[in-house]
Scaffold this motif. Structure first.
Motif, PDB file in Angstrom:
ATOM      1  N   ALA A 154       0.824  -1.212   0.000  1.00 49.70           N
ATOM      2  CA  ALA A 154       0.000   0.000   0.000  1.00 49.70           C
ATOM      3  C   ALA A 154       0.855   1.257   0.000  1.00 49.70           C
ATOM      4  N   SER A 155       1.952   1.224   0.742  1.00 51.42           N
ATOM      5  CA  SER A 155       2.801   2.419   0.808  1.00 51.42           C
ATOM      6  C   SER A 155       3.406   2.742  -0.555  1.00 51.42           C
ATOM      7  N   TYR A 156       3.784   1.723  -1.301  1.00 54.71           N
ATOM      8  CA  TYR A 156       4.326   1.956  -2.643  1.00 54.71           C
ATOM      9  C   TYR A 156       3.249   2.506  -3.583  1.00 54.71           C
ATOM     10  N   HIS A 157       2.019   2.068  -3.389  1.00 58.76           N
ATOM     11  CA  HIS A 157       0.926   2.577  -4.210  1.00 58.76           C
ATOM     12  C   HIS A 157       0.473   3.966  -3.762  1.00 58.76           C
ATOM     13  N   THR A 158       0.663   4.281  -2.467  1.00 60.50           N
ATOM     14  CA  THR A 158       0.209   5.557  -1.920  1.00 60.50           C
ATOM     15  C   THR A 158       1.088   6.724  -2.382  1.00 60.50           C
ATOM     16  N   ASN A 159       2.376   6.476  -2.541  1.00 61.81           N
ATOM     17  CA  ASN A 159       3.255   7.552  -3.013  1.00 61.81           C
ATOM     18  C   ASN A 159       2.752   8.121  -4.332  1.00 61.81           C
ATOM     19  N   TYR A 160       3.026   9.378  -4.551  1.00 60.78           N
ATOM     20  CA  TYR A 160       2.532  10.006  -5.778  1.00 60.78           C
ATOM     21  C   TYR A 160       3.500  11.082  -6.243  1.00 60.78           C
ATOM     22  N   HIS A 161       3.352  11.437  -7.507  1.00 62.04           N
ATOM     23  CA  HIS A 161       4.186  12.475  -8.118  1.00 62.04           C
ATOM     24  C   HIS A 161       3.316  13.361  -8.982  1.00 62.04           C
ATOM     25  N   THR A 162       3.759  14.588  -9.148  1.00 65.19           N
ATOM     26  CA  THR A 162       2.922  15.586  -9.797  1.00 65.19           C
ATOM     27  C   THR A 162       3.394  15.862 -11.221  1.00 65.19           C
ATOM     28  N   ASN A 163       2.485  16.403 -11.993  1.00 66.01           N
ATOM     29  CA  ASN A 163       2.812  16.857 -13.343  1.00 66.01           C
ATOM     30  C   ASN A 163       2.449  18.339 -13.401  1.00 66.01           C
ATOM     31  N   ASN A 164       3.469  19.189 -13.485  1.00 69.35           N
ATOM     32  CA  ASN A 164       3.235  20.626 -13.391  1.00 69.35           C
ATOM     33  C   ASN A 164       2.470  21.169 -14.596  1.00 69.35           C
ATOM     34  N   THR A 165       2.423  20.392 -15.675  1.00 71.40           N
ATOM     35  CA  THR A 165       1.709  20.853 -16.866  1.00 71.40           C
ATOM     36  C   THR A 165       0.220  20.552 -16.768  1.00 71.40           C
ATOM     37  N   THR A 166      -0.102  19.327 -16.339  1.00 66.43           N
ATOM     38  CA  THR A 166      -1.512  18.920 -16.291  1.00 66.43           C
ATOM     39  C   THR A 166      -2.095  18.970 -14.882  1.00 66.43           C
ATOM     40  N   PHE A 309       8.504  21.190  -5.256  1.00 72.43           N
ATOM     41  CA  PHE A 309       7.326  20.318  -5.278  1.00 72.43           C
ATOM     42  C   PHE A 309       7.471  19.086  -4.378  1.00 72.43           C
ATOM     43  N   THR A 310       8.330  19.176  -3.358  1.00 73.05           N
ATOM     44  CA  THR A 310       8.410  18.042  -2.427  1.00 73.05           C
ATOM     45  C   THR A 310       7.103  17.941  -1.645  1.00 73.05           C
ATOM     46  N   HIS A 311       6.769  16.733  -1.224  1.00 70.47           N
ATOM     47  CA  HIS A 311       5.501  16.531  -0.537  1.00 70.47           C
ATOM     48  C   HIS A 311       5.570  15.283   0.339  1.00 70.47           C
ATOM     49  N   ILE A 312       4.535  15.110   1.155  1.00 69.30           N
ATOM     50  CA  ILE A 312       4.532  14.019   2.140  1.00 69.30           C
ATOM     51  C   ILE A 312       3.208  13.277   2.075  1.00 69.30           C
ATOM     52  N   CYS A 313       3.257  11.981   2.377  1.00 75.20           N
ATOM     53  CA  CYS A 313       2.032  11.181   2.448  1.00 75.20           C
ATOM     54  C   CYS A 313       2.241  10.087   3.489  1.00 75.20           C
ATOM     55  N   GLY A 314       1.228   9.315   3.718  1.00 76.50           N
ATOM     56  CA  GLY A 314       1.328   8.196   4.651  1.00 76.50           C
ATOM     57  C   GLY A 314       0.159   7.258   4.458  1.00 76.50           C
ATOM     58  N   ASN A 315       0.245   6.087   5.048  1.00 77.27           N
ATOM     59  CA  ASN A 315      -0.875   5.156   5.002  1.00 77.27           C
ATOM     60  C   ASN A 315      -0.824   4.281   6.243  1.00 77.27           C
ATOM     61  N   THR A 316      -1.988   3.930   6.733  1.00 77.84           N
ATOM     62  CA  THR A 316      -2.055   3.014   7.862  1.00 77.84           C
ATOM     63  C   THR A 316      -2.777   1.754   7.397  1.00 77.84           C
ATOM     64  N   GLY A 317      -2.000   0.766   7.035  1.00 78.84           N
ATOM     65  CA  GLY A 317      -2.566  -0.480   6.515  1.00 78.84           C
ATOM     66  C   GLY A 317      -2.789  -0.412   5.019  1.00 78.84           C
ATOM     67  N   GLY A 318      -3.181  -1.549   4.466  1.00 79.31           N
ATOM     68  CA  GLY A 318      -3.485  -1.634   3.046  1.00 79.31           C
ATOM     69  C   GLY A 318      -4.962  -1.903   2.840  1.00 79.31           C
TER      70      GLY A 318
END
Length: 420
Positions: A154-166, A309-318
């Protein structure tokens, strides 16, 4: 039907006892639980009692069964679910139900179902939420590890990245990018290394840090640099406590670019701040570790949030999909979470194990509910085996499996240990 189980009554008050289960209803399922792996979240629930978000307020009068990483066999199925389940089916569970938007979860909130019980009544909402998962494998501890492995996935799926154009968020780690796992030579970190090496979205560089040489050495002997290389991943282990300037060293490993994805596996302020400091452009920091202090906080560089554009996320469980992915990858042999396990014991070892979990070294503690056995470190089996045939034979099996628990060890233990 009577069952032996461990239930929570209040703060630091969990009890091993025997009691009668109610009659199964037409929309319920009766099952037996073979194995449960002890989670640090259960330790936190035991410390907090009714103050825990998932634990009911009335546990002093109506105690609930603890344990949420469990696997077993279905014994009887109510009429409502006979089209989907049958006696003899193996099962694992997704404990976080999300039923009607509530936080109720197996192993925290229910009086008659939890991982530290021999027999359980699985309520209707578990099936309604598709959280009773088919498990077609005669090795039960893999099913118990499916939940912690799903948290990693879940943590690998929770991470995300942005697209400054769209302005669209792209979910998951950067494929072929730089990933760092910090304070990650423990059991969950080992699972994270395994998944990073063998999943379908791999980093190009995987850096694993810790401050304990023994933990790092064990991790490196199990999740080897050579295995990572075979799968197209450059794996580097780093003891940050031995570095004069950890930030500079970690940045040098990326050629100065920084890390696309950083995962923090310990709720320690300096570790979080070091992870923040090595993020690259559009870097995502995943705070995986769960603190017990509700006021826990750390510094984060907001200059970099704005301009890089650094950012933070987290998840508790999958979620259920993460659990199914974990089970599929384990059954296919792509994931081998056995390295997580460092101790085994019987149901009568649960109380001491859960209460003192933060003081017991090593990784996951695996419990078998139908045997009587103190919690034993796998590394101690040979010494204990000098005077005990059970431990002596288990030591031989574990030794030939590179010091790790395995299907053969489980089958021998279940066949030869003292019933509880």
């Amino acid at each position: 039907m009577k069952t032996k189980a461990v239930r929570i009554y209040g703060q630091n008050d969990i009890r091993f006892e025997e009691f009668e289960l109610p009659e199964m209803k037409d929309d319920e399922i009766l099952a037996k639980v073979i194995s449960d792996s002890v989670c640090m979240s259960t330790h936190k629930a035991a410390l907090q009692g009714a103050a825990h978000a998932r634990v009911p307020n009335d546990i002093a009068e109506h105690p609930t069964i603890i344990g949420h990483e469990f696997c077993g066999e279905i014994l009887a199925v109510g009429k409502k679910w006979q089209h989907k389940f049958k006696p003899g089916d193996g099962f694992a569970v997704q404990p976080a139900l999300g039923w009607q938007g509530k936080l109720d979860a197996l192993g925290y909130s229910y009086r008659f179902v939890g991982g530290n019980s021999q027999y359980v009544i699985i309520p209707n909402e578990v099936m309604e939420c598709n959280c009773l998962l088919p498990y077609d494998n005669d090795t039960y501890f893999y099913g118990s590890l499916a939940e912690p492995v799903s948290c990693v996935i879940a943590s690998y799926h929770t991470n995300y990245h942005t697209n400054n154009t769209t302005h669209l968020h792209k979910m998951g780690i950067v494929e072929g990018g730089n990933t760092i796992l910090m304070a990650a030579a423990g059991p969950m970190g080992l699972g994270a290394i395994d998944y990073a090496i063998h999943c379908d979205r791999k980093p190009g560089l995987l850096v694993v840090t810790d401050i304990d040489n023994d933990r790092l050495a064990r991790a490196a002997s199990i999740m080897t640099v050579e295995e990572a290389e075979k799968n197209g991943v450059k794996l580097v282990y780093v003891n940050t406590s031995k570095l004069e300037n950890a930030k500079d060293y970690l940045m040098e490993l990326t050629g100065g670019k920084g890390y696309d994805d950083a995962f923090v596996y310990a709720p320690v302020k300096p570790v979080i701040e070091l992870a923040d400091s090595v993020l690259g452009f559009d870097g995502c920091l995943n705070f995986f570790a769960g603190p017990t202090d509700k006021q826990f906080s750390a510094m984060f560089n907001f200059y970099h949030v704005h301009y890089s554009f650094t950012h933070i996320c987290g998840n508790t469980g999958g979620n259920t999909e993460d659990m199914l992915e974990a089970i599929e990858m384990m059954n296919d042999g792509r994931l081998n979470p056995t390295a997580m396990i460092t101790h085994v014991g019987g149901l009568d070892a649960v109380v001491d194990t859960v209460i003192n979990l933060d003081k017991i070294p090593g990784g996951k503690k695996l419990i078998y509910n139908f045997i009587s056995m103190p919690l034993v470190a796998l590394s101690d089996l040979a010494e204990l085996g000098k005077d005990n045939e059970l431990y002596r034979e288990l030591a031989k099996i574990v030794d030939k499996n590179n010091g790790m628990w395995c299907a053969e060890a489980e089958k021998y233990l279940l066949a030869n240990a003292k019933p509880i």
